[in-house]
Scaffold this motif. Structure first.
Motif, short mmCIF file in Angstrom:
data_model
loop_
_atom_site.label_atom_id
_atom_site.label_comp_id
_atom_site.label_asym_id
_atom_site.label_seq_id
_atom_site.Cartn_x
_atom_site.Cartn_y
_atom_site.Cartn_z
N VAL A 142 -99.98 -1.00 -24.89
CA VAL A 142 -100.71 0.24 -25.13
C VAL A 142 -102.20 0.09 -24.81
O VAL A 142 -102.87 1.06 -24.47
CB VAL A 142 -100.49 0.72 -26.59
CG1 VAL A 142 -101.25 -0.14 -27.59
CG2 VAL A 142 -100.85 2.18 -26.76
N ASN A 143 -102.74 -1.13 -24.93
CA ASN A 143 -104.13 -1.35 -24.55
C ASN A 143 -104.21 -1.69 -23.06
O ASN A 143 -103.20 -1.97 -22.41
CB ASN A 143 -104.75 -2.49 -25.37
CG ASN A 143 -104.05 -3.80 -25.19
OD1 ASN A 143 -102.92 -3.96 -25.63
ND2 ASN A 143 -104.69 -4.76 -24.55
N PHE A 305 -105.18 0.25 -31.62
CA PHE A 305 -104.08 0.05 -30.67
C PHE A 305 -102.80 -0.37 -31.39
O PHE A 305 -101.70 0.05 -31.01
CB PHE A 305 -104.48 -1.00 -29.63
CG PHE A 305 -105.50 -0.52 -28.63
CD1 PHE A 305 -105.16 0.42 -27.68
CD2 PHE A 305 -106.79 -1.01 -28.65
CE1 PHE A 305 -106.10 0.87 -26.75
CE2 PHE A 305 -107.73 -0.58 -27.73
CZ PHE A 305 -107.39 0.37 -26.78
N ALA A 306 -102.92 -1.21 -32.43
CA ALA A 306 -101.74 -1.60 -33.20
C ALA A 306 -101.14 -0.39 -33.91
O ALA A 306 -99.91 -0.25 -33.99
CB ALA A 306 -102.11 -2.69 -34.20
N ILE A 340 -103.74 8.12 -31.15
CA ILE A 340 -105.10 7.88 -31.62
C ILE A 340 -106.00 7.32 -30.53
O ILE A 340 -107.20 7.55 -30.52
CB ILE A 340 -105.07 6.93 -32.83
CG1 ILE A 340 -106.49 6.72 -33.37
CG2 ILE A 340 -104.43 5.61 -32.49
CD1 ILE A 340 -106.56 5.83 -34.57
N VAL A 341 -105.42 6.60 -29.56
CA VAL A 341 -106.23 6.00 -28.49
C VAL A 341 -106.27 6.89 -27.25
O VAL A 341 -106.73 6.48 -26.19
CB VAL A 341 -105.71 4.60 -28.12
CG1 VAL A 341 -105.87 3.65 -29.28
CG2 VAL A 341 -104.27 4.64 -27.62
N GLY A 342 -105.81 8.13 -27.38
CA GLY A 342 -105.78 9.05 -26.25
C GLY A 342 -104.37 9.17 -25.71
O GLY A 342 -103.39 8.75 -26.33
N GLU A 343 -104.23 9.75 -24.52
CA GLU A 343 -102.92 9.91 -23.90
C GLU A 343 -102.37 8.55 -23.49
O GLU A 343 -103.08 7.73 -22.91
CB GLU A 343 -103.00 10.82 -22.68
CG GLU A 343 -103.12 12.30 -23.02
CD GLU A 343 -102.94 13.18 -21.80
OE1 GLU A 343 -102.80 12.63 -20.68
OE2 GLU A 343 -102.93 14.41 -21.96
N VAL A 344 -101.10 8.33 -23.80
CA VAL A 344 -100.43 7.10 -23.40
C VAL A 344 -99.36 7.43 -22.38
O VAL A 344 -98.47 8.25 -22.63
CB VAL A 344 -99.79 6.38 -24.61
CG1 VAL A 344 -99.00 5.16 -24.15
CG2 VAL A 344 -100.85 5.98 -25.62
#
Length: 386
Positions: A142-143, A305-306, A340-344
Motif C-alpha cells: 500500500v505504501n 499505511f498499516a 486514509i492514504v488516498g486512492e489505492v
C-alpha cells in the motif's frame, strides 16, 4: 405442569438457536513487524494502527465477522521474518496479513506467502523488488517504493545548490537499493559523488569511514539505512567535527531518531512517500480514534499505511468471505479504493502508486514538513546553504 415444562424447553431451545445464528464467526488476520530492536517504534506504531482498524470494524454492527489480530514480531531480521511469516502462513485460520516495515525481511518472506497462498499487504518496506522481482499475486504493497523517494530527494537537494556528496549505506538489500537509486538520480541532477561507503547493520564504530569522509570534504552525507545506525553515524560525525548536512531516507523518519540524538538531530533531512497523518484525507479521524484508544506509543511515520492495509483486507473479507484465494483475487482487483492514504490502486504486481513524496527536516525536536519549516522561510539555515 408438564405442558409448561414442554413450552419452556421449546422457548429455551429457540432462544439458543437464535443466539447461535446471530453469533459472528471469528476471522483472524496477521500483523507482522519489528516489535523489538532498534526500529521497534515503527513496528509498534504499525501494530497499534492495524489494531485500531480491527477494533473499529468489530465495533461496527454491520460487520459480518468478528476479527482477531494475530501479532508477530519479525525483529527486523530476515531469518526471524521468515520464521514468523511461515508461522502465520501455515495457520489456515489466518486469512491475510498486514506485513513488514523492513525491506530485507519482506524480501525474505514473499516466497513464503506465495508458497502457502497467504495474501498480504506490505505496510512499510520500500524496496521495489518486494513487489516487482516476482509475479506473486499474494503480495501487495500500500505504501510506495524508494524509486520516487530518491528521485525527489536528488532533485530537491541539488535545487538547494549542494554539489558534493558522500554516500553511506548499510549493506542490506534496503541500503544497497537506496544507494543504487539515489546515486543514479543524483548524477542525473548534476550532483557529484566523492565516495561511497558500505557499513554493516550491526556496526558500532564508524571512525575509520568518517575519517576518510572528512578528508573528502562533502557538503552532504547521504545515509541509506535505518534509525539505529543513523543515530550512531550522526553522533560520531559531530565528534570528528564533520559539518556536512545529514540527509537520510524514510528509514530514519522516526521519533526514535530524534530521541537518540537530541539537539544533534536538528537540520537532518529525510524523504518519505505519502503525507503526514494530519494531512491525509482521513487523517483527522484516524488520529482522533488513535488517541481515544490511549495507545502508549504514537503511530509513527507508517502507521497510516498499516491502518489502510488492514482496512483493505477487512473490506475484502466482508465482500468475498473468509477465503484466502477469494481475498487475494479481490485485492488484486483493487482500483481507486478510497483510503486514509488516498486512492489505492494496485498494478499488475500488487503495487500501489504513491506519487506524493514529503520532504522532512528536524526542527526543534520534531520532524517538520519542509514547506512548513523555518528553513524554507529563511529564518534558519542548513550548513552550506547560500
Amino acid at each position: 405442569m408438564r405442558r409448561f415444562i414442554t413450552l419452556f424447553a421449546s422457548v429455551l431451545l429457540f432462544a439458543i438457536a437464535c443466539g447461535s445464528a446471530s453469533a459472528k464467526e471469528t476471522v483472524k488476520i496477521a500483523f507482522i513487524g519489528p516489535l523489538t530492536g532498534g526500529v521497534s517504534a515503527n513496528g509498534i506504531g504499525g501494530r497499534n494502527s492495524a489494531d485500531l482498524a480491527v477494533r473499529l470494524r468489530n465495533a461496527d454492527s454491520n460487520a459480518k465477522y468478528n476479527y482477531e489480530l494475530v501479532v508477530l514480531d519479525d525483529e527486523c531480521k530476515p531469518n526471524i521474518g521468515v520464521q514468523v511469516a511461515t508461522k502465520a502462513a501455515a495457520d489456515r485460520n489466518i486469512i491475510a496479513g498486514v506485513t513488514h516495515y523492513c525491506s530485507a525481511v519482506a524480501m525474505g518472506a514473499v516466497d513464503v506467502y506465495h508458497r502457502f497462498g497467504l495474501p498480504v499487504i506490505v505496510w512499510g518496506a520500500v524496496l521495489p523488488d518486494i513487489t516487482y522481482a516476482n509475479d506473486y499475486k499474494e503480495v501487495h504493497r500500500v505504501n510506495g517504493t524508494m524509486i520516487n523517494q530518491n528521485e525527489v530527494a536528488a532533485k530537491f537537494m541539488t535545487g538547494l545548490k549542494y554539489k558534493k556528496w558522500v554516500i553511506v549505506h548499510d549493506t542490506t538489500d534496503y541500503g544497497k537499493g537506496h544507494n543504487k537509486y539515489f546515486s543514479a538520480d543524483l548524477q542525473k541532477s548534476g550532483g557529484t559523488i566523492l565516495g561511497t561507503f558500505g557499513v554493516t547493520a550491526d556496526q558500532q564504530d564508524f571512525n575509520a569511514e568518517l575519517t576518510k569522509i572528512k578528508e573528502l570534504k562533502p557538503e552532504v552525507i547521504y545515509f541509506g539505512g535505518l534509525t539505529p545506525i543513523g543515530v550512531r553515524i550522526r553522533s560520531q560525525m559531530d565528534k570528528l567535527g564533520i559539518a556536512a548536512v545529514f540527509q537520510g531516507t524514510s528509514g530514519i523518519v522516526s521519533d526514535a531518531f530524534i530521541e537518540g540524538l537530541g539537539p544533534l538531530a536538528e537540520g537532518t533531512l529525510a524523504f518519505r512517500e505519502g503525507a503526514p497523518a494530519e494531512k491525509l484525507p482521513g487523517g483527522k479521524f484516524f488520529l482522533e480514534q488513535y488517541k481515544k484508544r490511549n495507545y502508549a506509543e504514537g503511530p509513527e511515520a507508517y502507521g497510516a499505511f498499516a491502518y489502510a492495509a488492514a482496512n483493505l483486507i477487512l473490506d475484502a473479507i466482508e465482500k468475498v468471505g473468509a477465503d484466502r484465494r477469494k481475498v487475494m483475487s479481490e485485492l488484486n482487483a483493487t482500483r481507486d479504493h478510497q483510503s486514509i492514504v488516498g486512492e489505492v490502486t494496485f498494478d499488475d504486481h500488487g503495487q500501489n502508486m504513491v506519487p506524493l513524496i514529503t520532504k522532512f527536516v528536524v526542527q526543534d525536536g520534531k520532524w517538520v514538513v519542509w514547506e512548513d519549516s523555518d528553513y524554507v522561510r529563511g529564518k534558519r539555515r542548513l550548513p552550506g546553504t547560500r
